[in-house]
Design a protein around this motif. Structure first.
Motif, PDB file in Angstrom:
ATOM      1  N   VAL A  22       0.837  -1.204   0.000  1.00 34.08           N
ATOM      2  CA  VAL A  22       0.000   0.000   0.000  1.00 34.08           C
ATOM      3  C   VAL A  22       0.870   1.251   0.000  1.00 34.08           C
ATOM      4  O   VAL A  22       0.610   2.220  -0.732  1.00 34.08           O
ATOM      5  N   ARG A  23       1.918   1.247   0.804  1.00 28.83           N
ATOM      6  CA  ARG A  23       2.798   2.426   0.882  1.00 28.83           C
ATOM      7  C   ARG A  23       3.510   2.694  -0.446  1.00 28.83           C
ATOM      8  O   ARG A  23       3.761   3.845  -0.798  1.00 28.83           O
ATOM      9  N   GLU A  79      -6.413   2.887   7.696  1.00 29.96           N
ATOM     10  CA  GLU A  79      -5.932   4.215   8.081  1.00 29.96           C
ATOM     11  C   GLU A  79      -4.849   4.702   7.118  1.00 29.96           C
ATOM     12  O   GLU A  79      -4.794   5.891   6.775  1.00 29.96           O
ATOM     13  N   GLU A  80      -3.999   3.787   6.682  1.00 23.80           N
ATOM     14  CA  GLU A  80      -2.934   4.162   5.752  1.00 23.80           C
ATOM     15  C   GLU A  80      -3.509   4.653   4.424  1.00 23.80           C
ATOM     16  O   GLU A  80      -3.079   5.671   3.875  1.00 23.80           O
ATOM     17  N   ALA A  88     -10.542   6.963  -1.336  1.00 25.03           N
ATOM     18  CA  ALA A  88     -10.061   5.589  -1.490  1.00 25.03           C
ATOM     19  C   ALA A  88     -10.212   4.823  -0.182  1.00 25.03           C
ATOM     20  O   ALA A  88     -10.607   3.649  -0.173  1.00 25.03           O
ATOM     21  N   GLY A  89      -9.895   5.487   0.937  1.00 20.97           N
ATOM     22  CA  GLY A  89     -10.075   4.840   2.233  1.00 20.97           C
ATOM     23  C   GLY A  89     -11.523   4.497   2.492  1.00 20.97           C
ATOM     24  O   GLY A  89     -11.852   3.414   2.994  1.00 20.97           O
ATOM     25  N   TRP A  90     -12.420   5.419   2.136  1.00 15.09           N
ATOM     26  CA  TRP A  90     -13.855   5.190   2.350  1.00 15.09           C
ATOM     27  C   TRP A  90     -14.353   4.040   1.465  1.00 15.09           C
ATOM     28  O   TRP A  90     -15.114   3.178   1.926  1.00 15.09           O
ATOM     29  N   ALA A  91     -13.930   4.034   0.214  1.00 10.41           N
ATOM     30  CA  ALA A  91     -14.353   2.963  -0.691  1.00 10.41           C
ATOM     31  C   ALA A  91     -13.857   1.605  -0.202  1.00 10.41           C
ATOM     32  O   ALA A  91     -14.573   0.599  -0.297  1.00 10.41           O
ATOM     33  N   LEU A 238     -15.088   3.063  10.690  1.00 10.93           N
ATOM     34  CA  LEU A 238     -15.096   4.509  10.492  1.00 10.93           C
ATOM     35  C   LEU A 238     -13.926   5.212  11.170  1.00 10.93           C
ATOM     36  O   LEU A 238     -13.359   6.163  10.634  1.00 10.93           O
ATOM     37  N   SER A 239     -13.575   4.753  12.354  1.00 10.44           N
ATOM     38  CA  SER A 239     -12.547   5.442  13.131  1.00 10.44           C
ATOM     39  C   SER A 239     -11.190   5.498  12.432  1.00 10.44           C
ATOM     40  O   SER A 239     -10.566   6.565  12.390  1.00 10.44           O
ATOM     41  N   PRO A 240     -10.675   4.391  11.891  1.00  7.71           N
ATOM     42  CA  PRO A 240      -9.374   4.500  11.221  1.00  7.71           C
ATOM     43  C   PRO A 240      -9.403   5.416  10.006  1.00  7.71           C
ATOM     44  O   PRO A 240      -8.399   6.076   9.702  1.00  7.71           O
TER      45      PRO A 240
END
Length: 388
Positions: A22-23, A79-80, A88-91, A238-240
């Motif tokens: 991911v990084r 979170e990353e 992208a995080g939400w998806a 949701l939190s991360p």
């Protein structure tokens, strides 16, 4: 400069490898953020990259080809991604939660139809019972309209919460996207890149094998991950995402500080005592929220690992903690936003995107003052009963 506030849980080699992968894609995530907002959905190349990395199946049972990550590792990855791009995080959050629930709870016949070897399905939808299911031969006729179906444009199957006609039973209807009408409704001020359109069904026949009895039921497959209280299985996502966005906002403000001055003779922002104090407080608050959500997720995981009964008091308290985390992240970003000056108002400036995205996250159905009311009421009843 990136500040990782708490080291990732990398004891599991799979998680370490996934985080490293991911990084490596950070430039791709960040480079597509504005495109996602313009297109109002994740760009196709980002979806392809996320598919290739398996980022939509982190909560899918291993027997179906998923990763089935433990909850803390999952939060590390989520979170990353959110740190790089909120949409992208939400998806990833929605794709994992929706697909993971169906993968673990749907009957075998339905699984055999949906989960082919390659590619694995991505699902979108809404569990809130906005539809009705009427008995119809070997299945049900389903009608309804569901909102906020994040990721619907890159999903192949849709999930809609329904009430079986004439009963109080709630179920999840699973249908191919081709059988639904997708409504172009996602014209919004935050999380624009998530493609969270509405969809509707009108008298669509859904075989009984694709009616998922998820609410309050035991999972049919998968390991300990799916033995968490159901509300925590979803609410811990949701939190991360919120913390990832807030972390990025703090880091971006540090970057802006050296070049931001107020007026022709104004002091550089980085030299102002007020800013030095407030940015330090902001970073400390985000760290506190990161620790708080990891504690809440760990408690839910402990319930699954030990097989202990989850009391209503505990579940409601942990949901209240997740609510507080999102609220605090929004407040942190709101307070430091003013230091960005007029530049922060530009639609290409990341600070206004962080503020808008967290404001949108606050509107999620799982983030509500009602969570505090339920937690307070449960604890009051517990104390009244003489339990410490």
């Amino acid at each position: 400069m990136t500040h990782t506030l708490v080291p990732a849980t990398e004891a599991d080699g799979r998680t370490a490898a996934l985080l490293a992968a991911v990084r490596l894609q950070r430039p791709a995530f960040e480079g597509a953020a504005l495109r996602a907002e313009e297109e109002r959905t994740l760009p196709e190349d980002i979806v392809t990259m996320m598919r290739d990395l398996g980022l939509f199946w982190l909560k899918t049972p291993t027997e179906l080809g998923g990763s089935e990550l433990d909850p803390i590792s999952f939060c590390d990855v989520l979170e990353e991604i959110a740190y790089y791009d909120a949409s992208a995080g939400w998806a990833a959050m929605i794709g994992n939660g929706t697909t993971g629930c169906i993968a673990a709870w749907l009957a075998d016949e339905g699984i055999a139809e949906i989960f082919t070897d390659d590619p694995l399905p991505i699902m979108a939808g809404q569990f809130t019972p906005r539809g009705s299911a009427i008995a119809d031969g070997d299945g049900f006729r389903v009608s309804g309209r569901w909102s906020f179906s994040s990721g619907i444009l890159h999903s192949s199957w849709l999930v809609g919460g329904c009430r079986i006609d004439g009963t109080d039973e709630l179920v999840l209807a699973v249908v191919p996207k081709s059988e639904a009408t997708v409504h172009d409704t996602w014209h919004v001020a935050g999380l624009q890149g998530t493609g969270s359109h509405d969809f509707s069904l009108t008298d669509v026949h859904v075989p009984a094998a694709r009616i998922c009895r998820w609410f309050g039921a035991a999972p049919k497959r998968g390991g300990l991950l799916f033995r968490q209280p159901q509300l925590l299985f979803l609410a811990n996502e949701l939190s991360p995402v919120a913390v990832g966005i807030a972390r990025r906002a703090v880091d971006d403000m540090y970057e802006m500080a050296a070049a931001t001055a107020r007026g022709p003779r104004g002091s550089v922002l980085a030299d102002r005592l007020a800013f030095q104090k407030d940015i330090s407080v902001a970073e400390s608050r985000v760290r506190a929220m990161q620790l708080l959500y990891r504690d809440a997720v760990a408690q839910g995981w402990e319930i699954a690992r030990t097989g202990a009964d989850a009391s209503d008091v505990l579940v409601s308290r942990l949901r209240a903690q997740h609510t507080l985390i999102v609220e605090e992240c929004l407040d942190v970003v709101s307070r430091i936003f003013r230091y960005g000056g007029g530049r922060a108002l530009s639609l290409k400036n990341p600070m206004q995107r962080h503020l808008r995205n967290l404001t949108a996250a606050m509107q999620h159905v799982y983030i509500s003052d009602e969570n505090y009311e339920v937690a307070g009421r449960a604890r009051i009843a517990e104390v009244a009963a003489g339990r410490p």
